[in-house]
Write an enzyme that holds these catalytic residues in place. Structure first.
Site, PDB file in Angstrom:
ATOM      1  N   ASN A   9       0.877  -1.170   0.000  1.00  0.00           N
ATOM      2  CA  ASN A   9       0.000   0.000   0.000  1.00  0.00           C
ATOM      3  C   ASN A   9       0.918   1.225   0.000  1.00  0.00           C
ATOM      4  O   ASN A   9       1.448   1.599   1.031  1.00  0.00           O
ATOM      5  CB  ASN A   9      -0.893  -0.024   1.248  1.00  0.00           C
ATOM      6  CG  ASN A   9      -1.740   1.222   1.366  1.00  0.00           C
ATOM      7  OD1 ASN A   9      -1.822   2.024   0.434  1.00  0.00           O
ATOM      8  ND2 ASN A   9      -2.377   1.397   2.518  1.00  0.00           N
ATOM      9  N   LYS A  11       0.207   4.211  -0.419  1.00  0.00           N
ATOM     10  CA  LYS A  11      -0.454   5.418   0.114  1.00  0.00           C
ATOM     11  C   LYS A  11      -0.200   6.604  -0.818  1.00  0.00           C
ATOM     12  O   LYS A  11      -0.124   6.428  -2.028  1.00  0.00           O
ATOM     13  CB  LYS A  11      -0.002   5.682   1.547  1.00  0.00           C
ATOM     14  CG  LYS A  11      -0.165   4.434   2.426  1.00  0.00           C
ATOM     15  CD  LYS A  11      -0.056   4.696   3.891  1.00  0.00           C
ATOM     16  CE  LYS A  11      -0.254   3.377   4.631  1.00  0.00           C
ATOM     17  NZ  LYS A  11      -0.287   3.528   6.068  1.00  0.00           N
ATOM     18  N   HIS A  97      -9.605   1.279   4.319  1.00  0.00           N
ATOM     19  CA  HIS A  97      -8.386   1.508   5.093  1.00  0.00           C
ATOM     20  C   HIS A  97      -8.691   2.496   6.214  1.00  0.00           C
ATOM     21  O   HIS A  97      -9.471   3.431   6.028  1.00  0.00           O
ATOM     22  CB  HIS A  97      -7.279   2.052   4.177  1.00  0.00           C
ATOM     23  CG  HIS A  97      -5.949   2.057   4.868  1.00  0.00           C
ATOM     24  ND1 HIS A  97      -5.600   3.033   5.774  1.00  0.00           N
ATOM     25  CD2 HIS A  97      -4.901   1.196   4.817  1.00  0.00           C
ATOM     26  CE1 HIS A  97      -4.390   2.756   6.236  1.00  0.00           C
ATOM     27  NE2 HIS A  97      -3.944   1.649   5.671  1.00  0.00           N
ATOM     28  N   GLU A  99      -7.171   4.927   7.358  1.00  0.00           N
ATOM     29  CA  GLU A  99      -6.915   6.339   7.032  1.00  0.00           C
ATOM     30  C   GLU A  99      -8.098   6.920   6.247  1.00  0.00           C
ATOM     31  O   GLU A  99      -8.424   8.094   6.400  1.00  0.00           O
ATOM     32  CB  GLU A  99      -5.597   6.464   6.250  1.00  0.00           C
ATOM     33  CG  GLU A  99      -4.399   6.272   7.178  1.00  0.00           C
ATOM     34  CD  GLU A  99      -3.166   5.685   6.519  1.00  0.00           C
ATOM     35  OE1 GLU A  99      -3.047   5.715   5.291  1.00  0.00           O
ATOM     36  OE2 GLU A  99      -2.297   5.177   7.286  1.00  0.00           O
ATOM     37  N   GLU A 169      -5.831  -4.547  10.389  1.00  0.00           N
ATOM     38  CA  GLU A 169      -4.770  -3.581  10.643  1.00  0.00           C
ATOM     39  C   GLU A 169      -5.094  -2.756  11.893  1.00  0.00           C
ATOM     40  O   GLU A 169      -5.883  -1.815  11.817  1.00  0.00           O
ATOM     41  CB  GLU A 169      -4.641  -2.611   9.464  1.00  0.00           C
ATOM     42  CG  GLU A 169      -4.310  -3.271   8.152  1.00  0.00           C
ATOM     43  CD  GLU A 169      -3.680  -2.281   7.181  1.00  0.00           C
ATOM     44  OE1 GLU A 169      -2.559  -2.539   6.745  1.00  0.00           O
ATOM     45  OE2 GLU A 169      -4.305  -1.238   6.890  1.00  0.00           O
ATOM     46  N   GLY A 175       2.192   2.456  10.619  1.00  0.00           N
ATOM     47  CA  GLY A 175       3.182   3.515  10.429  1.00  0.00           C
ATOM     48  C   GLY A 175       3.851   3.966  11.712  1.00  0.00           C
ATOM     49  O   GLY A 175       4.536   4.981  11.751  1.00  0.00           O
ATOM     50  N   SER A 215       3.020  -1.901  10.396  1.00  0.00           N
ATOM     51  CA  SER A 215       4.468  -1.990  10.636  1.00  0.00           C
ATOM     52  C   SER A 215       5.019  -3.390  10.380  1.00  0.00           C
ATOM     53  O   SER A 215       5.956  -3.834  11.059  1.00  0.00           O
ATOM     54  CB  SER A 215       4.822  -1.518  12.049  1.00  0.00           C
ATOM     55  OG  SER A 215       4.426  -0.173  12.225  1.00  0.00           O
TER      56      SER A 215
END
Ligand code: PGA
Length: 252
Positions: A9, A11, A97, A99, A169, A175, A215
């Protein structure tokens, strides 16, 4: 049968030129050194899809968008529909996701529309779920993830559910360099598989690939992927370096 999958991904990173270079490097490494039984996916920005799809061997490297419009077409300025994504050669769509849920207010209702359109076009959704730190600290992560699934993919009939890849996730691990422990990841993935077995059947649960993300790196992938319920990873930061990404692909 459950497939082993490593999906990158990217991003909101790389220019088109940089993305194509990265994709070519990954493609070369996958063709020469990559484990043959692992499905590789590159989740690129919309602008990169067509160039990346043209730069890789589609029999070994798949391309994904990181989102899609909730409508099929029409007057939705700035949106990119699933059929547009499909026309680039991409075959996967990352949906839900954290985010997108957090910064762009994606709700279960929106995701259901996106899931339906993605499945209708014959693309594979990589459906993300996972809890924030406060929920984990309160000990309600399983209830939370169960609700995310019940409001979305668990509304689908068996034949559609079978087309979905699930990615768990935990938001606190994305991250942050703070991976969920192997046990925490395995526990949640086994829990999700158990939910599928209860809601559908045990056989169906054994057909669905469930990935861990957050991560995941060349250093910890081996431990994570050795767990019985972890079928691979959704990889953010480490997917931007071809060598690291290859190491993850070869970590099973
Ligand atoms: P990360 O991101 O690997 O950089 O933690 C994972 C993701 O958000 O998909």
């Amino acid at each position: 049968m459950r497939k082993k999958i490593v999906a990158g991904n990217w991003k909101c990173n790389t220019t088109v030129k940089e993305g194509v270079e990265l994709a070519k490097s990954v493609n070369e490494l996958v063709l020469t050194k990559g484990a043959k039984d692992v499905v590789v996916v590159l989740g690129t920005p919309f602008t990169h899809l067509i160039s990346v799809a043209e730069s890789v061997d589609s029999s070994r490297v798949n391309v994904a968008s990181q989102n899609c419009a909730a409508e099929a077409k029409g007057a939705f300025t700035g949106e990119v529909s699933v059929s547009m994504v499909k026309s680039t050669g991409a075959t996967y769509v990352i949906l839900g996701h954290s985010e997108r849920r957090e910064y762009y207010n994606e709700t279960s209702d929106t995701l259901n529309k996106k899931l339906a359109l993605t499945l209708e076009q014959g693309l594979t959704p990589i459906y993300c779920c996972g809890e924030a730190l406060a929920i984990r600290e309160a000990g309600s992560e399983k209830e939370f993830v169960k609700q995310q699934l019940e409001e979305t993919i668990f509304l689908l009939p068996t034949e559609k559910l079978l087309k979905i890849v699930i990615a768990y996730e935990p938001i606190w691990a994305i991250g942050t360099g703070k991976t969920a422990s192997t046990q925490q990841a395995q526990d949640m993935l086994a829990f999700i598989r158990g939910l599928i077995a209860d809601k559908y059947t045990k056989e169906i649960a054994e057909e669905i690939s469930i990935l861990y993300g957050g991560s995941c790196s060349a250093v910890n992938a081996n431990d994570l992927f050795s767990q019985p319920d972890i079928d691979g990873g959704l990889i953010g930061g480490a997917s931007l370096k071809a060598a690291d990404f290859l190491a993850i692909i070869n970590a099973f």
